[in-house]
Design a protein around this motif. Structure first.
Motif, short mmCIF file in Angstrom:
data_model
loop_
_atom_site.label_atom_id
_atom_site.label_comp_id
_atom_site.label_asym_id
_atom_site.label_seq_id
_atom_site.Cartn_x
_atom_site.Cartn_y
_atom_site.Cartn_z
N LYS A 40 42.73 82.71 25.18
CA LYS A 40 42.29 83.79 25.73
C LYS A 40 41.73 84.84 24.68
O LYS A 40 40.86 85.43 25.09
N ILE A 41 42.54 85.06 23.81
CA ILE A 41 42.33 86.30 22.82
C ILE A 41 41.18 85.91 21.84
O ILE A 41 40.06 86.53 21.47
N GLN A 79 50.80 87.85 24.03
CA GLN A 79 49.37 88.08 24.17
C GLN A 79 49.09 89.45 23.75
O GLN A 79 47.95 89.71 22.93
N PRO A 129 38.51 82.91 21.98
CA PRO A 129 37.84 82.00 22.60
C PRO A 129 37.29 80.77 21.54
O PRO A 129 37.33 79.36 21.82
N GLN A 181 46.44 90.45 20.55
CA GLN A 181 45.16 91.39 20.74
C GLN A 181 45.43 92.59 19.83
O GLN A 181 44.49 93.08 19.21
N MET A 212 47.42 78.91 25.32
CA MET A 212 46.90 79.94 26.27
C MET A 212 46.35 81.03 25.89
O MET A 212 45.33 81.65 25.91
N ALA A 213 47.79 81.47 25.15
CA ALA A 213 47.35 83.05 24.67
C ALA A 213 46.18 83.18 23.53
O ALA A 213 45.47 83.97 23.50
#
Length: 126
Positions: free
Chosen positions: A65-66, A32, A68, A36, A61-62
């Protein structure tokens, strides 16, 4: 992510098999942060290549999140049919699947896809 292909074939031929776990695939604890950092420096990638079903599993999932809205904006690429199937099961819209899981087949598939989409849209982005 172990597949059951070989055990099923051997069982059908009445050949016994003892399975041993010799390694375990685990997620990268820094994924993650790496995503980022990439986003801060470069932005959203044009494409993302997956090299294994476990990569799909551990990255989904990572990535969500970063990035969308990444599902709609990125071209998703699979090194082969098994990885492509895993991607589709996890909701990825796969743009390119290499015919076999080799670097050369992957490159050939990407270049063929790009050529088709340059012809279709004129800009190479599909």
């Amino acid at each position: 992510m172990k597949r059951e292909t070989l055990p099923k074939i051997l069982e059908a031929k009445n050949i016994s098999l003892k399975c041993l776990e010799v390694y375990r695939t685990i997620p990268d604890p820094d994924l993650q942060k790496a995503l980022q950092d990439y986003k801060s420096k470069v932005g959203t990638p044009d494409a993302c290549v997956f090299f294994s079903p476990s990569g799909v599993k551990f990255s989904k999932m990572a990535l969500a999140k970063i990035y969308p809205s990444m599902q709609e904006t990125v071209q998703w690429v699979a090194i082969g049919p098994t990885t492509s199937n895993a991607m589709e099961k996890d909701g990825f819209r796969v743009s390119v699947t290499a015919s076999k899981p080799t670097p050369q087949a992957l490159l050939t598939s990407i270049l063929e896809w790009k050529q088709r989409h340059i012809s279709d849209s004129g800009d190479g982005r599909g």
